[in-house]
Design a protein around this motif. Structure first.
Motif, PDB file in Angstrom:
ATOM      1  N   LEU A 121       5.523 -55.650  26.424  1.00  0.00           N
ATOM      2  CA  LEU A 121       6.557 -56.145  27.328  1.00  0.00           C
ATOM      3  C   LEU A 121       7.182 -54.928  28.006  1.00  0.00           C
ATOM      4  CD1 LEU A 121       8.150 -58.662  28.286  1.00  0.00           C
ATOM      5  CD2 LEU A 121       9.768 -58.183  26.438  1.00  0.00           C
ATOM      6  N   LEU A 122       6.860 -54.735  29.266  1.00  0.00           N
ATOM      7  CA  LEU A 122       7.280 -53.543  29.993  1.00  0.00           C
ATOM      8  C   LEU A 122       8.378 -53.873  31.003  1.00  0.00           C
ATOM      9  CD1 LEU A 122       3.713 -52.121  30.770  1.00  0.00           C
ATOM     10  CD2 LEU A 122       5.142 -51.716  28.752  1.00  0.00           C
ATOM     11  N   ARG A 123       9.486 -53.168  30.888  1.00  0.00           N
ATOM     12  CA  ARG A 123      10.590 -53.367  31.832  1.00  0.00           C
ATOM     13  C   ARG A 123      10.278 -52.606  33.115  1.00  0.00           C
ATOM     14  NH1 ARG A 123      16.931 -52.123  30.684  1.00  0.00           N
ATOM     15  NH2 ARG A 123      17.683 -53.302  32.471  1.00  0.00           N
ATOM     16  N   SER A 124      10.390 -53.307  34.238  1.00  0.00           N
ATOM     17  CA  SER A 124      10.131 -52.680  35.531  1.00  0.00           C
ATOM     18  C   SER A 124      11.271 -53.021  36.484  1.00  0.00           C
ATOM     19  CB  SER A 124       8.800 -53.171  36.102  1.00  0.00           C
ATOM     20  OG  SER A 124       8.931 -54.484  36.597  1.00  0.00           O
ATOM     21  N   ARG A 125      11.197 -52.489  37.661  1.00  0.00           N
ATOM     22  CA  ARG A 125      12.239 -52.779  38.658  1.00  0.00           C
ATOM     23  C   ARG A 125      12.241 -54.243  39.079  1.00  0.00           C
ATOM     24  NH1 ARG A 125      11.792 -47.501  42.511  1.00  0.00           N
ATOM     25  NH2 ARG A 125      13.001 -46.157  41.133  1.00  0.00           N
ATOM     26  N   SER A 126      11.082 -54.882  39.002  1.00  0.00           N
ATOM     27  CA  SER A 126      10.984 -56.265  39.481  1.00  0.00           C
ATOM     28  C   SER A 126      11.019 -57.300  38.365  1.00  0.00           C
ATOM     29  CB  SER A 126       9.716 -56.431  40.321  1.00  0.00           C
ATOM     30  OG  SER A 126       8.590 -56.077  39.568  1.00  0.00           O
ATOM     31  N   GLY A 127      11.252 -56.883  37.138  1.00  0.00           N
ATOM     32  CA  GLY A 127      11.311 -57.839  36.032  1.00  0.00           C
ATOM     33  C   GLY A 127      10.658 -57.266  34.794  1.00  0.00           C
ATOM     34  N   TRP A 128       9.999 -58.130  34.048  1.00  0.00           N
ATOM     35  CA  TRP A 128       9.355 -57.760  32.787  1.00  0.00           C
ATOM     36  C   TRP A 128       7.875 -58.112  32.862  1.00  0.00           C
ATOM     37  CZ3 TRP A 128      12.121 -55.473  28.856  1.00  0.00           C
ATOM     38  CH2 TRP A 128      13.514 -55.496  28.984  1.00  0.00           C
ATOM     39  N   ALA A 129       7.031 -57.090  32.785  1.00  0.00           N
ATOM     40  CA  ALA A 129       5.583 -57.312  32.804  1.00  0.00           C
ATOM     41  C   ALA A 129       5.109 -57.613  31.387  1.00  0.00           C
ATOM     42  CB  ALA A 129       4.866 -56.088  33.341  1.00  0.00           C
ATOM     43  N   LEU A 130       4.392 -58.701  31.237  1.00  0.00           N
ATOM     44  CA  LEU A 130       3.780 -59.072  29.974  1.00  0.00           C
ATOM     45  C   LEU A 130       2.299 -58.701  30.079  1.00  0.00           C
ATOM     46  CD1 LEU A 130       4.391 -60.347  27.238  1.00  0.00           C
ATOM     47  CD2 LEU A 130       3.992 -62.588  28.270  1.00  0.00           C
ATOM     48  N   VAL A 131       1.876 -57.714  29.287  1.00  0.00           N
ATOM     49  CA  VAL A 131       0.523 -57.170  29.405  1.00  0.00           C
ATOM     50  C   VAL A 131      -0.291 -57.482  28.149  1.00  0.00           C
ATOM     51  CG1 VAL A 131       1.322 -55.335  30.955  1.00  0.00           C
ATOM     52  CG2 VAL A 131       1.167 -54.878  28.502  1.00  0.00           C
ATOM     53  N   ASP A 132      -1.570 -57.176  28.211  1.00  0.00           N
ATOM     54  CA  ASP A 132      -2.518 -57.349  27.095  1.00  0.00           C
ATOM     55  C   ASP A 132      -2.661 -58.810  26.679  1.00  0.00           C
ATOM     56  OD1 ASP A 132      -3.215 -54.718  27.060  1.00  0.00           O
ATOM     57  OD2 ASP A 132      -1.944 -54.176  25.375  1.00  0.00           O
ATOM     58  N   TRP A 133      -3.429 -59.544  27.448  1.00  0.00           N
ATOM     59  CA  TRP A 133      -3.607 -60.977  27.274  1.00  0.00           C
ATOM     60  C   TRP A 133      -4.856 -61.350  26.486  1.00  0.00           C
ATOM     61  CZ3 TRP A 133      -0.498 -64.997  29.140  1.00  0.00           C
ATOM     62  CH2 TRP A 133       0.631 -64.581  29.840  1.00  0.00           C
ATOM     63  N   GLU A 134      -5.502 -60.403  25.812  1.00  0.00           N
ATOM     64  CA  GLU A 134      -6.750 -60.737  25.127  1.00  0.00           C
ATOM     65  C   GLU A 134      -6.559 -61.652  23.930  1.00  0.00           C
ATOM     66  OE1 GLU A 134      -5.318 -56.827  23.475  1.00  0.00           O
ATOM     67  OE2 GLU A 134      -5.650 -57.572  25.484  1.00  0.00           O
TER      68      GLU A 134
END
Length: 174
Positions: free
Chosen positions: A105-118
């Motif tokens: 769960l990565l905090r970015s300027r545009s929100g929260w990116a949810l990565v690694d969907w395997e």
């Protein structure tokens, strides 16, 4: 030219890795657009057998990554509600991210990116993602004593209780 990453490549060298990348690409394609704000998924830039090229997400470090923000917990619940309404169809719709953890769960300027969907799954029960986050935070980051974690879980108090309540609200389970 400015030293910023342009993409992230995930490479598989064996059959199980290629299957995991294929599963991740399918989950990103179907579920990424369904994530409610403030969550979002990285965009797929290219995909071939054994390679998944994703957009790079410029992210910022968090002071307390073991705490699941309430707005993110709510969005995870809303995502579960939307995805579980059609749990399994020919497009591979799933009901849980499967590996929601502080490092995914990565905090970015545009929100929260949810990565690694395997690890996305079509049989995720309610609260799977939020409890996975809490468990992984406790076990691997070791920031809360077990007695505090259990007290928060049983009384629904503190930050953990607030995150669970927010998830339940987003999932329509309150």
């Amino acid at each position: 030219p400015d030293g910023q990453p342009q993409a992230v490549a995930k490479v598989a060298t064996d059959d199980s890795g290629r299957q995991a990348l294929k599963h991740e690409a399918a989950a990103l394609s179907v579920l990424g657009p369904r994530l409610p704000a403030p969550l979002f998924a990285p965009q797929i830039l290219a995909r071939t057998d054994g390679l998944l090229l994703l957009e790079a997400i410029p992210w910022r470090a968090r002071l307390r990554p073991w705490d699941l923000p309430e707005d993110v917990a709510w969005a995870l619940g809303a995502f579960f509600r939307a995805a579980s309404g059609n749990r399994r169809d020919d497009r591979g719709v799933v009901a849980a991210h499967g590996d929601c953890a502080p490092w995914n769960l990565l905090r970015s300027r545009s929100g929260w990116a949810l990565v690694d969907w395997e690890e996305a799954r079509d049989d995720g029960p309610p609260f799977f993602d939020v409890f996975h986050y809490v468990t992984q935070s406790h076990i691997l980051l070791k920031r809360r004593p077990a007695r505090v974690l259990l007290a928060d879980l049983t009384t629904r108090a503190g930050r953990i209780g607030a995150a669970i309540d927010a998830y339940a609200d987003g999932a329509g389970l309150l």
